[in-house]
Motif scaffolding. Structure first.
Motif, PDB file in Angstrom:
ATOM      1  N   LEU A  39     -41.855 -44.865  14.231  1.00 47.83           N
ATOM      2  CA  LEU A  39     -43.151 -45.449  14.577  1.00 47.83           C
ATOM      3  C   LEU A  39     -43.423 -45.316  16.073  1.00 47.83           C
ATOM      4  O   LEU A  39     -44.544 -44.973  16.478  1.00 47.83           O
ATOM      5  CB  LEU A  39     -43.191 -46.922  14.157  1.00 47.83           C
ATOM      6  CG  LEU A  39     -44.499 -47.649  14.401  1.00 47.83           C
ATOM      7  CD1 LEU A  39     -45.604 -47.036  13.573  1.00 47.83           C
ATOM      8  CD2 LEU A  39     -44.351 -49.122  14.088  1.00 47.83           C
ATOM      9  N   ALA A  40     -42.411 -45.560  16.894  1.00 50.19           N
ATOM     10  CA  ALA A  40     -42.590 -45.418  18.349  1.00 50.19           C
ATOM     11  C   ALA A  40     -42.886 -43.967  18.711  1.00 50.19           C
ATOM     12  O   ALA A  40     -43.729 -43.686  19.572  1.00 50.19           O
ATOM     13  CB  ALA A  40     -41.344 -45.909  19.075  1.00 50.19           C
ATOM     14  N   GLY A  41     -42.206 -43.021  18.058  1.00 52.47           N
ATOM     15  CA  GLY A  41     -42.472 -41.611  18.315  1.00 52.47           C
ATOM     16  C   GLY A  41     -43.865 -41.209  17.900  1.00 52.47           C
ATOM     17  O   GLY A  41     -44.550 -40.449  18.599  1.00 52.47           O
ATOM     18  N   LEU A  42     -44.337 -41.717  16.766  1.00 53.13           N
ATOM     19  CA  LEU A  42     -45.685 -41.397  16.298  1.00 53.13           C
ATOM     20  C   LEU A  42     -46.744 -41.964  17.239  1.00 53.13           C
ATOM     21  O   LEU A  42     -47.718 -41.293  17.578  1.00 53.13           O
ATOM     22  CB  LEU A  42     -45.885 -41.935  14.883  1.00 53.13           C
ATOM     23  CG  LEU A  42     -47.217 -41.630  14.228  1.00 53.13           C
ATOM     24  CD1 LEU A  42     -47.380 -40.124  14.035  1.00 53.13           C
ATOM     25  CD2 LEU A  42     -47.339 -42.346  12.912  1.00 53.13           C
ATOM     26  N   VAL A  43     -46.548 -43.211  17.679  1.00 57.55           N
ATOM     27  CA  VAL A  43     -47.498 -43.815  18.626  1.00 57.55           C
ATOM     28  C   VAL A  43     -47.501 -43.046  19.944  1.00 57.55           C
ATOM     29  O   VAL A  43     -48.564 -42.766  20.516  1.00 57.55           O
ATOM     30  CB  VAL A  43     -47.165 -45.310  18.847  1.00 57.55           C
ATOM     31  CG1 VAL A  43     -47.946 -45.883  20.015  1.00 57.55           C
ATOM     32  CG2 VAL A  43     -47.436 -46.098  17.592  1.00 57.55           C
ATOM     33  N   GLY A  44     -46.322 -42.666  20.421  1.00 56.28           N
ATOM     34  CA  GLY A  44     -46.255 -41.875  21.654  1.00 56.28           C
ATOM     35  C   GLY A  44     -46.916 -40.528  21.508  1.00 56.28           C
ATOM     36  O   GLY A  44     -47.609 -40.050  22.418  1.00 56.28           O
ATOM     37  N   LEU A  45     -46.754 -39.884  20.366  1.00 56.04           N
ATOM     38  CA  LEU A  45     -47.385 -38.591  20.122  1.00 56.04           C
ATOM     39  C   LEU A  45     -48.902 -38.713  20.083  1.00 56.04           C
ATOM     40  O   LEU A  45     -49.621 -37.910  20.693  1.00 56.04           O
ATOM     41  CB  LEU A  45     -46.865 -38.003  18.813  1.00 56.04           C
ATOM     42  CG  LEU A  45     -47.366 -36.619  18.426  1.00 56.04           C
ATOM     43  CD1 LEU A  45     -46.892 -35.588  19.434  1.00 56.04           C
ATOM     44  CD2 LEU A  45     -46.889 -36.258  17.038  1.00 56.04           C
ATOM     45  N   LEU A  46     -49.405 -39.737  19.408  1.00 57.75           N
ATOM     46  CA  LEU A  46     -50.853 -39.933  19.348  1.00 57.75           C
ATOM     47  C   LEU A  46     -51.438 -40.258  20.717  1.00 57.75           C
ATOM     48  O   LEU A  46     -52.507 -39.754  21.080  1.00 57.75           O
ATOM     49  CB  LEU A  46     -51.189 -41.040  18.346  1.00 57.75           C
ATOM     50  CG  LEU A  46     -50.917 -40.708  16.877  1.00 57.75           C
ATOM     51  CD1 LEU A  46     -51.192 -41.916  16.001  1.00 57.75           C
ATOM     52  CD2 LEU A  46     -51.731 -39.509  16.429  1.00 57.75           C
ATOM     53  N   LEU A  47     -50.751 -41.083  21.499  1.00 57.84           N
ATOM     54  CA  LEU A  47     -51.236 -41.397  22.845  1.00 57.84           C
ATOM     55  C   LEU A  47     -51.229 -40.172  23.744  1.00 57.84           C
ATOM     56  O   LEU A  47     -52.160 -39.951  24.528  1.00 57.84           O
ATOM     57  CB  LEU A  47     -50.390 -42.512  23.468  1.00 57.84           C
ATOM     58  CG  LEU A  47     -50.644 -43.920  22.955  1.00 57.84           C
ATOM     59  CD1 LEU A  47     -49.640 -44.889  23.557  1.00 57.84           C
ATOM     60  CD2 LEU A  47     -52.054 -44.346  23.281  1.00 57.84           C
ATOM     61  N   THR A  48     -50.182 -39.355  23.630  1.00 58.57           N
ATOM     62  CA  THR A  48     -50.119 -38.133  24.441  1.00 58.57           C
ATOM     63  C   THR A  48     -51.265 -37.193  24.093  1.00 58.57           C
ATOM     64  O   THR A  48     -51.933 -36.653  24.985  1.00 58.57           O
ATOM     65  CB  THR A  48     -48.772 -37.425  24.220  1.00 58.57           C
ATOM     66  OG1 THR A  48     -47.720 -38.305  24.596  1.00 58.57           O
ATOM     67  CG2 THR A  48     -48.679 -36.153  25.045  1.00 58.57           C
ATOM     68  N   LEU A  49     -51.502 -36.997  22.809  1.00 60.40           N
ATOM     69  CA  LEU A  49     -52.594 -36.114  22.398  1.00 60.40           C
ATOM     70  C   LEU A  49     -53.947 -36.677  22.803  1.00 60.40           C
ATOM     71  O   LEU A  49     -54.849 -35.929  23.195  1.00 60.40           O
ATOM     72  CB  LEU A  49     -52.538 -35.876  20.890  1.00 60.40           C
ATOM     73  CG  LEU A  49     -51.332 -35.081  20.399  1.00 60.40           C
ATOM     74  CD1 LEU A  49     -51.355 -34.978  18.890  1.00 60.40           C
ATOM     75  CD2 LEU A  49     -51.289 -33.704  21.036  1.00 60.40           C
ATOM     76  N   TYR A  50     -54.117 -37.994  22.744  1.00 59.25           N
ATOM     77  CA  TYR A  50     -55.376 -38.607  23.159  1.00 59.25           C
ATOM     78  C   TYR A  50     -55.638 -38.382  24.651  1.00 59.25           C
ATOM     79  O   TYR A  50     -56.735 -38.009  25.050  1.00 59.25           O
ATOM     80  CB  TYR A  50     -55.363 -40.109  22.855  1.00 59.25           C
ATOM     81  CG  TYR A  50     -56.568 -40.833  23.405  1.00 59.25           C
ATOM     82  CD1 TYR A  50     -57.804 -40.709  22.810  1.00 59.25           C
ATOM     83  CD2 TYR A  50     -56.456 -41.616  24.555  1.00 59.25           C
ATOM     84  CE1 TYR A  50     -58.917 -41.355  23.324  1.00 59.25           C
ATOM     85  CE2 TYR A  50     -57.552 -42.268  25.076  1.00 59.25           C
ATOM     86  CZ  TYR A  50     -58.780 -42.129  24.452  1.00 59.25           C
ATOM     87  OH  TYR A  50     -59.871 -42.758  24.970  1.00 59.25           O
ATOM     88  N   PHE A  51     -54.614 -38.604  25.473  1.00 60.58           N
ATOM     89  CA  PHE A  51     -54.821 -38.447  26.913  1.00 60.58           C
ATOM     90  C   PHE A  51     -54.961 -36.983  27.308  1.00 60.58           C
ATOM     91  O   PHE A  51     -55.671 -36.660  28.256  1.00 60.58           O
ATOM     92  CB  PHE A  51     -53.698 -39.120  27.705  1.00 60.58           C
ATOM     93  CG  PHE A  51     -53.835 -40.604  27.747  1.00 60.58           C
ATOM     94  CD1 PHE A  51     -54.912 -41.202  28.357  1.00 60.58           C
ATOM     95  CD2 PHE A  51     -52.889 -41.419  27.147  1.00 60.58           C
ATOM     96  CE1 PHE A  51     -55.057 -42.579  28.389  1.00 60.58           C
ATOM     97  CE2 PHE A  51     -53.009 -42.791  27.165  1.00 60.58           C
ATOM     98  CZ  PHE A  51     -54.105 -43.374  27.786  1.00 60.58           C
ATOM     99  N   TRP A  52     -54.293 -36.079  26.590  1.00 62.75           N
ATOM    100  CA  TRP A  52     -54.497 -34.653  26.860  1.00 62.75           C
ATOM    101  C   TRP A  52     -55.921 -34.247  26.537  1.00 62.75           C
ATOM    102  O   TRP A  52     -56.519 -33.463  27.252  1.00 62.75           O
ATOM    103  CB  TRP A  52     -53.532 -33.820  26.029  1.00 62.75           C
ATOM    104  CG  TRP A  52     -52.236 -33.539  26.682  1.00 62.75           C
ATOM    105  CD1 TRP A  52     -51.685 -34.183  27.739  1.00 62.75           C
ATOM    106  CD2 TRP A  52     -51.318 -32.511  26.311  1.00 62.75           C
ATOM    107  NE1 TRP A  52     -50.472 -33.640  28.039  1.00 62.75           N
ATOM    108  CE2 TRP A  52     -50.233 -32.619  27.166  1.00 62.75           C
ATOM    109  CE3 TRP A  52     -51.320 -31.552  25.318  1.00 62.75           C
ATOM    110  CZ2 TRP A  52     -49.153 -31.769  27.082  1.00 62.75           C
ATOM    111  CZ3 TRP A  52     -50.238 -30.706  25.234  1.00 62.75           C
ATOM    112  CH2 TRP A  52     -49.168 -30.816  26.111  1.00 62.75           C
ATOM    113  N   ASN A  53     -56.467 -34.783  25.460  1.00 60.14           N
ATOM    114  CA  ASN A  53     -57.815 -34.429  25.064  1.00 60.14           C
ATOM    115  C   ASN A  53     -58.843 -35.013  26.025  1.00 60.14           C
ATOM    116  O   ASN A  53     -59.872 -34.408  26.281  1.00 60.14           O
ATOM    117  CB  ASN A  53     -58.093 -34.921  23.640  1.00 60.14           C
ATOM    118  CG  ASN A  53     -59.358 -34.340  23.080  1.00 60.14           C
ATOM    119  OD1 ASN A  53     -59.790 -33.270  23.488  1.00 60.14           O
ATOM    120  ND2 ASN A  53     -59.967 -35.039  22.141  1.00 60.14           N
ATOM    121  N   SER A  54     -58.576 -36.189  26.582  1.00 57.99           N
ATOM    122  CA  SER A  54     -59.544 -36.813  27.483  1.00 57.99           C
ATOM    123  C   SER A  54     -59.544 -36.160  28.864  1.00 57.99           C
ATOM    124  O   SER A  54     -60.484 -36.333  29.621  1.00 57.99           O
ATOM    125  CB  SER A  54     -59.260 -38.308  27.615  1.00 57.99           C
ATOM    126  OG  SER A  54     -58.025 -38.516  28.269  1.00 57.99           O
TER     127      SER A  54
END
Length: 90
Positions: A39-54
């Motif tokens: 779960l921590a890895g999934l949340v970290g992956l989603l946050l990384t992709l969100y900030f890369w996209n922004s």
């Protein structure tokens, strides 16, 4: 954390959850630890992709229309000349 760290957490969590037969390590349940790491890895992956996209920005450049066909006058100089010299490297 980055994509690599997130994938590492997901993989380690999956190994702890699905790859081990003995799920108890003293007072710790390895299945629960594995699910938490996933779960921590999934949340970290989603946050990384969100900030890369922004961070991506679109640059719009206006191109002036071409001059009329009948007008052959040279436009006045702007005072700023750009001289570019290129040398060949052998």
């Amino acid at each position: 954390m980055g994509i690599g760290g997130s994938i590492l957490l997901i993989v380690v969590g999956a190994i702890l959850t699905f790859g081990l037969d003995d799920t108890d390590l003293g007072p710790f349940n390895l299945d629960t630890i594995g699910w938490i790491l996933q779960l921590a890895g999934l949340v970290g992956l989603l946050l990384t992709l969100y900030f890369w996209n922004s961070r991506r920005r679109t640059v719009v450049r206006e191109v002036p229309p071409p001059p009329p066909a009948g007008n052959t006058a040279i436009p006045p100089a702007t005072g700023e000349e750009v001289i570019e010299q290129r040398r060949r490297r052998y």
